[in-house]
Design a protein around this motif. Structure first.
Motif, PDB file in Angstrom:
ATOM      1  N   UNK A  34       0.871  -1.174   0.000  1.00  0.00           N
ATOM      2  CA  UNK A  34       0.000   0.000   0.000  1.00  0.00           C
ATOM      3  C   UNK A  34       0.906   1.220   0.000  1.00  0.00           C
ATOM      4  N   UNK A  35       0.890   1.966  -1.082  1.00  0.00           N
ATOM      5  CA  UNK A  35       1.725   3.160  -1.183  1.00  0.00           C
ATOM      6  C   UNK A  35       1.388   4.124  -0.049  1.00  0.00           C
ATOM      7  N   UNK A  36       2.397   4.572   0.647  1.00  0.00           N
ATOM      8  CA  UNK A  36       2.254   5.515   1.766  1.00  0.00           C
ATOM      9  C   UNK A  36       1.350   4.967   2.862  1.00  0.00           C
ATOM     10  N   UNK A  37       1.496   3.690   3.162  1.00  0.00           N
ATOM     11  CA  UNK A  37       0.650   3.048   4.180  1.00  0.00           C
ATOM     12  C   UNK A  37       0.754   3.735   5.530  1.00  0.00           C
ATOM     13  N   UNK A  38       1.933   4.253   5.860  1.00  0.00           N
ATOM     14  CA  UNK A  38       2.073   4.903   7.159  1.00  0.00           C
ATOM     15  C   UNK A  38       2.065   6.421   7.075  1.00  0.00           C
ATOM     16  N   UNK A  39       1.954   6.980   5.883  1.00  0.00           N
ATOM     17  CA  UNK A  39       1.987   8.430   5.747  1.00  0.00           C
ATOM     18  C   UNK A  39       0.662   9.062   5.400  1.00  0.00           C
ATOM     19  N   UNK A  40      -0.314   8.242   5.000  1.00  0.00           N
ATOM     20  CA  UNK A  40      -1.616   8.755   4.608  1.00  0.00           C
ATOM     21  C   UNK A  40      -2.711   7.880   5.203  1.00  0.00           C
ATOM     22  N   UNK A  41      -3.931   8.412   5.249  1.00  0.00           N
ATOM     23  CA  UNK A  41      -5.063   7.619   5.711  1.00  0.00           C
ATOM     24  C   UNK A  41      -5.490   6.643   4.622  1.00  0.00           C
ATOM     25  N   UNK A  42      -5.917   5.467   5.033  1.00  0.00           N
ATOM     26  CA  UNK A  42      -6.470   4.458   4.132  1.00  0.00           C
ATOM     27  C   UNK A  42      -7.703   3.869   4.807  1.00  0.00           C
ATOM     28  N   UNK A  43      -8.582   3.303   4.016  1.00  0.00           N
ATOM     29  CA  UNK A  43      -9.804   2.707   4.549  1.00  0.00           C
ATOM     30  C   UNK A  43      -9.633   1.198   4.574  1.00  0.00           C
ATOM     31  N   UNK A  44      -9.653   0.643   5.780  1.00  0.00           N
ATOM     32  CA  UNK A  44      -9.573  -0.807   5.990  1.00  0.00           C
ATOM     33  C   UNK A  44     -10.963  -1.271   6.388  1.00  0.00           C
ATOM     34  N   UNK A  45     -11.429  -2.297   5.732  1.00  0.00           N
ATOM     35  CA  UNK A  45     -12.806  -2.767   5.961  1.00  0.00           C
ATOM     36  C   UNK A  45     -12.808  -4.277   6.130  1.00  0.00           C
ATOM     37  N   UNK A  46     -13.641  -4.745   7.045  1.00  0.00           N
ATOM     38  CA  UNK A  46     -13.852  -6.180   7.237  1.00  0.00           C
ATOM     39  C   UNK A  46     -15.342  -6.452   7.165  1.00  0.00           C
ATOM     40  N   UNK A  47     -15.732  -7.371   6.295  1.00  0.00           N
ATOM     41  CA  UNK A  47     -17.104  -7.865   6.255  1.00  0.00           C
ATOM     42  C   UNK A  47     -17.086  -9.240   6.903  1.00  0.00           C
ATOM     43  N   UNK A  48     -17.803  -9.368   7.995  1.00  0.00           N
ATOM     44  CA  UNK A  48     -17.795 -10.596   8.790  1.00  0.00           C
ATOM     45  C   UNK A  48     -19.208 -11.156   8.808  1.00  0.00           C
ATOM     46  N   UNK A  49     -19.414 -12.259   8.125  1.00  0.00           N
ATOM     47  CA  UNK A  49     -20.711 -12.907   8.058  1.00  0.00           C
ATOM     48  C   UNK A  49     -20.562 -14.339   8.575  1.00  0.00           C
TER      49      UNK A  49
END
Length: 121
Positions: A34-49
């Motif tokens: 993930x480019x700039x994983x620690x320098x920018x915000x990213x959206x992490x999502x988990x769908x748990x069914x």
């Protein structure tokens, strides 16, 4: 989602169960850069069914773990769990290459966390 400081742009999505875990070499995980994983915000999502756990980064599906219906050792995810958001330091994985004390004090900045109840049909 897991992230190890010595590999700053590599992001891992994993599940940990009795049957599938790193200590016995059976882990279920997916990894991406993930480019700039620690320098920018990213959206992490988990769908748990009841059928699967799916992990996304910035809207792209990265990881799917399907319920094999083989019991608790492979699918303990039919119980209540809690969120854990932390900065872990050291350990077998994060401490493999030592710890760079120059990074302290460290900060983990989170814009938001949302949880939605699954609609039963």
């Amino acid at each position: 989602m897991e992230h190890v400081g010595y590999d700053p742009n590599r992001v891992h999505m994993s599940v940990h169960t009795e049957a599938y875990n790193h200590s016995i070499g059976t882990q279920k995980t997916a990894t991406t850069t993930v480019d700039k994983a620690i320098g920018e915000f990213h959206v992490y999502r988990v769908d748990w069914t009841p059928y699967a756990i799916r992990g996304y980064i910035d809207g792209s599906l990265l990881f799917t773990f399907t319920n094999e219906s083989k019991g608790y050792k492979t699918w303990p995810f039919d119980k209540k769990f809690h969120f854990l958001l932390n900065i872990a330091v050291g350990g077998n994985w994060g401490g493999q290459q030592g710890i760079d004390d120059s990074v302290f004090p460290a900060v983990m900045e989170i814009d938001y966390v949302r949880a939605y109840k699954m609609i039963d049909k």
